[in-house]
Design a protein around this motif. Structure first.
Motif, PDB file in Angstrom:
ATOM      1  N   PRO A 172      20.816   8.580  49.345  1.00 29.93           N
ATOM      2  CA  PRO A 172      20.315   7.059  49.440  1.00 29.93           C
ATOM      3  C   PRO A 172      20.983   5.983  48.356  1.00 29.93           C
ATOM      4  O   PRO A 172      21.452   6.489  47.376  1.00 29.93           O
ATOM      5  CB  PRO A 172      18.816   6.924  49.171  1.00 29.93           C
ATOM      6  CG  PRO A 172      18.806   8.120  48.135  1.00 29.93           C
ATOM      7  CD  PRO A 172      19.633   9.022  48.865  1.00 29.93           C
ATOM      8  N   ALA A 173      21.618   4.872  48.764  1.00 28.99           N
ATOM      9  CA  ALA A 173      22.317   4.097  47.829  1.00 28.99           C
ATOM     10  C   ALA A 173      21.791   3.735  46.699  1.00 28.99           C
ATOM     11  O   ALA A 173      22.319   3.713  45.407  1.00 28.99           O
ATOM     12  CB  ALA A 173      22.731   2.737  48.620  1.00 28.99           C
ATOM     13  N   PHE A 192      22.821   3.726  42.680  1.00 28.02           N
ATOM     14  CA  PHE A 192      23.017   2.513  41.972  1.00 28.02           C
ATOM     15  C   PHE A 192      22.032   2.613  40.470  1.00 28.02           C
ATOM     16  O   PHE A 192      22.501   2.049  39.568  1.00 28.02           O
ATOM     17  CB  PHE A 192      22.393   1.383  42.704  1.00 28.02           C
ATOM     18  CG  PHE A 192      23.441   0.909  43.848  1.00 28.02           C
ATOM     19  CD1 PHE A 192      24.740   1.039  43.736  1.00 28.02           C
ATOM     20  CD2 PHE A 192      22.757   0.238  44.846  1.00 28.02           C
ATOM     21  CE1 PHE A 192      25.581   0.835  44.728  1.00 28.02           C
ATOM     22  CE2 PHE A 192      23.612  -0.099  45.806  1.00 28.02           C
ATOM     23  CZ  PHE A 192      25.228   0.060  45.896  1.00 28.02           C
ATOM     24  N   GLU A 193      20.849   3.224  40.704  1.00 31.16           N
ATOM     25  CA  GLU A 193      20.242   3.541  39.599  1.00 31.16           C
ATOM     26  C   GLU A 193      21.083   4.190  38.299  1.00 31.16           C
ATOM     27  O   GLU A 193      20.880   4.117  37.224  1.00 31.16           O
ATOM     28  CB  GLU A 193      18.773   4.062  40.158  1.00 31.16           C
ATOM     29  CG  GLU A 193      17.871   4.332  38.874  1.00 31.16           C
ATOM     30  CD  GLU A 193      17.412   2.911  38.150  1.00 31.16           C
ATOM     31  OE1 GLU A 193      17.121   2.956  36.883  1.00 31.16           O
ATOM     32  OE2 GLU A 193      17.392   2.016  38.719  1.00 31.16           O
ATOM     33  N   LYS A 194      21.495   5.159  38.905  1.00 27.96           N
ATOM     34  CA  LYS A 194      22.270   6.167  37.868  1.00 27.96           C
ATOM     35  C   LYS A 194      23.411   5.269  37.036  1.00 27.96           C
ATOM     36  O   LYS A 194      23.639   5.629  36.123  1.00 27.96           O
ATOM     37  CB  LYS A 194      22.899   7.401  38.526  1.00 27.96           C
ATOM     38  CG  LYS A 194      21.875   8.397  39.075  1.00 27.96           C
ATOM     39  CD  LYS A 194      20.567   8.582  38.172  1.00 27.96           C
ATOM     40  CE  LYS A 194      19.429   9.587  38.890  1.00 27.96           C
ATOM     41  NZ  LYS A 194      18.649   9.856  37.911  1.00 27.96           N
ATOM     42  N   LEU A 253      26.361  -3.631  44.695  1.00 26.77           N
ATOM     43  CA  LEU A 253      26.147  -3.241  43.658  1.00 26.77           C
ATOM     44  C   LEU A 253      25.745  -4.522  42.580  1.00 26.77           C
ATOM     45  O   LEU A 253      24.574  -4.335  41.621  1.00 26.77           O
ATOM     46  CB  LEU A 253      27.522  -2.806  42.812  1.00 26.77           C
ATOM     47  CG  LEU A 253      27.155  -2.174  41.310  1.00 26.77           C
ATOM     48  CD1 LEU A 253      26.029  -1.233  41.461  1.00 26.77           C
ATOM     49  CD2 LEU A 253      28.506  -1.572  41.034  1.00 26.77           C
ATOM     50  N   LEU A 254      26.184  -5.640  42.726  1.00 25.33           N
ATOM     51  CA  LEU A 254      26.238  -6.874  41.863  1.00 25.33           C
ATOM     52  C   LEU A 254      24.832  -7.391  41.904  1.00 25.33           C
ATOM     53  O   LEU A 254      24.105  -7.562  41.211  1.00 25.33           O
ATOM     54  CB  LEU A 254      27.132  -7.784  42.374  1.00 25.33           C
ATOM     55  CG  LEU A 254      27.012  -9.074  41.432  1.00 25.33           C
ATOM     56  CD1 LEU A 254      27.903  -9.088  40.147  1.00 25.33           C
ATOM     57  CD2 LEU A 254      27.739 -10.307  42.166  1.00 25.33           C
ATOM     58  N   ASP A 255      24.296  -7.463  43.269  1.00 28.73           N
ATOM     59  CA  ASP A 255      22.546  -7.575  43.339  1.00 28.73           C
ATOM     60  C   ASP A 255      21.686  -6.981  42.767  1.00 28.73           C
ATOM     61  O   ASP A 255      20.930  -7.040  42.354  1.00 28.73           O
ATOM     62  CB  ASP A 255      22.531  -7.805  45.115  1.00 28.73           C
ATOM     63  CG  ASP A 255      23.148  -8.967  45.597  1.00 28.73           C
ATOM     64  OD1 ASP A 255      23.539  -9.760  44.971  1.00 28.73           O
ATOM     65  OD2 ASP A 255      23.120  -9.059  46.956  1.00 28.73           O
ATOM     66  N   ASN A 273      28.418  12.428  35.197  1.00 25.13           N
ATOM     67  CA  ASN A 273      28.834  12.831  36.441  1.00 25.13           C
ATOM     68  C   ASN A 273      27.742  12.847  37.700  1.00 25.13           C
ATOM     69  O   ASN A 273      26.772  13.086  37.143  1.00 25.13           O
ATOM     70  CB  ASN A 273      29.010  14.422  36.323  1.00 25.13           C
ATOM     71  CG  ASN A 273      29.595  15.175  37.407  1.00 25.13           C
ATOM     72  OD1 ASN A 273      28.775  15.520  38.379  1.00 25.13           O
ATOM     73  ND2 ASN A 273      30.851  15.535  37.448  1.00 25.13           N
ATOM     74  N   LEU A 274      28.086  12.147  38.505  1.00 24.86           N
ATOM     75  CA  LEU A 274      27.068  11.917  39.679  1.00 24.86           C
ATOM     76  C   LEU A 274      27.015  12.855  40.774  1.00 24.86           C
ATOM     77  O   LEU A 274      26.685  12.577  41.757  1.00 24.86           O
ATOM     78  CB  LEU A 274      27.311  10.588  40.109  1.00 24.86           C
ATOM     79  CG  LEU A 274      27.189   9.386  39.011  1.00 24.86           C
ATOM     80  CD1 LEU A 274      27.482   8.100  39.649  1.00 24.86           C
ATOM     81  CD2 LEU A 274      25.967   9.378  38.384  1.00 24.86           C
TER      82      LEU A 274
END
Length: 412
Positions: free
Chosen positions: A102-103, A107-109, A164-166, A86-87
């Motif tokens: 922040p993005a 992405f880290e989660k 996300l891929l990068d 859950n984010l």
């Protein structure tokens, strides 16, 4: 409240259906219309036999990741049902809907969960991204706007998959296991639509979400969609994400207008605000503004009031059921409008597969009719009223539809 202001008359329901159909047509012609009608430039492979991909599912605020393997046509999920996190606290703040996040934090989660999977031999990603996004010819999608209380401005207007891929290909734990070479991004409604095409013997298919938010998707004839990318040369049917949550239907109430005014996104997603799980509790709350109704009140709590009437105020129980039933009626009206357009394009359609997802759609009313049954009964009544009583709609609930549909997209 003694009078049921949420009750829809047959004439009103029919007007809502006709209004939606006209706005679907408008969405086919031009961009940035009320019904966005976003073409998805991925034609699903209906007969995937073999393949192995990473699938990601970013829903309301839950994130799920899994490896899906097709082996001789059978689907295997590793691990079973995937990994989930859950984010909420990273993506939204109900007390401050305009708060920005922040993005990279998001992405880290996501990467933390993905790194816990066995990624050996996996280079492709199917990404179910449940927010309004415009499909690109390469299978990625550009984020149009955030909904459902999420606000990460730096991602708006960007290719969601590439971002996300990068990030994943630079992530230390993931980089040590694999390098991803491709990503296909689809909406959760399109994912449900794609999962449904695995069921044979239907003339047409619809994907439907009624949970935290709401949306519909289906296949339409490409030559009817005048705004298609000029580089798209395929003929026949093309999947379209309607983004129907932004529909502005007639016959909403003063309470709906109040919910909208207090939402922080005034004038947007009016249909979603009238029917979806994120907002149904808020409707009840604004009916009784002087009462002590808890702040974060959602559809799950609303159905609890209906299902346990002995421990709640009678007025709450009565109005909660009115709101619940109207939500189902509005969904049936919207489906009717969609089917009217499908049949206008192809009069041979008689049997439709509706793949439905979302906690509200599959919720139970222990003292009345369950939500999905309310929708189906009202839908068939409306179709008969429009002279289409010979059209039959089957509602299907497919386990892990988002994951399977995303995997099909990645392998198409």
């Amino acid at each position: 409240m003694k009078k049921n202001i949420f009750k829809l008359k047959k004439k009103q329901s029919k007007e809502i259906a006709e209004n939606l159909q006209s706005k679907i047509k408008a969405g086919f012609k031009e961009n940035n219309k009320e019904i966005k009608a976003l073409p998805t430039y991925i034609n699903p492979n209906k007969n995937v036999k073999d393949g192995k991909v990473l699938v990601l599912d970013l829903g309301g605020t839950n994130f799920r990741a899994a490896i899906i393997e097709f082996s001789k046509g059978k689907v295997i999920i590793h691990p079973e049902n995937g990994l989930e996190k859950n984010l909420t606290k990273y993506m939204k703040d109900d007390s401050n809907p305009k708060k920005e996040f922040p993005a990279d934090e998001l992405f880290e989660k996501m990467a933390d969960l993905i790194s816990g999977l066995d990624l050996k031999g996996v280079t492709s990603i199917g990404y179910c991204f449940s927010y309004p996004a415009e499909s690109m010819l390469n299978g990625d999608a550009t984020l149009i706007k955030w909904t459902k209380g999420v606000n990460i401005p730096e991602m708006v207007g960007k290719a969601t998959g590439k971002l996300l891929l990068d990030y994943l290909n630079k992530h230390k734990a993931i980089k040590a296991k694999t390098q991803f070479t491709s990503i296909k991004v689809i909406n959760d409604t399109v994912a449900s639509l794609f999962a449904g095409v695995s069921l044979p013997d239907y003339d047409s298919y619809i994907g439907l979400i009624v949970g935290t938010g709401t949306n519909m998707a289906s296949f339409f004839h490409a030559d009817k969609i005048k705004k298609l990318n000029v580089e798209y040369k395929e003929k026949g049917l093309i999947p379209v994400n309607l983004e129907s949550g932004n529909f502005q239907p007639p016959h909403l109430t003063t309470i709906d207008k109040l919910v909208d005014a207090m939402s922080g996104s005034q004038g947007e997603q009016l249909f979603e605000k009238a029917i979806s799980g994120f907002y149904l509790g808020k409707i009840l709350k604004y009916v009784f503004p002087s009462d002590e109704v808890e702040e974060n009140f959602d559809a799950r709590k609303l159905t609890t009031i209906m299902n346990y009437p002995d421990i709640h105020k009678k007025k709450y129980v009565r109005v909660a059921r009115w709101i619940y039933i109207r939500s189902a009626q509005l969904v049936a009206s919207s489906l009717t409008g969609l089917i009217l357009e499908l049949v206008a394009q192809d009069k041979s359609i008689k049997k439709i597969c509706l793949t439905a997802e979302g906690s509200l759609f599959w919720s139970e009313d222990k003292k009345g009719k369950d939500y999905n049954k309310l929708v189906l009964e009202e839908l068939h009544k409306l179709l008969a009223d429009f002279g289409h009583g010979d059209i039959h709609v089957d509602i299907n609930r497919l386990e892990d539809a988002n994951l399977i549909g995303s995997a099909i997209a990645a392998l198409s």
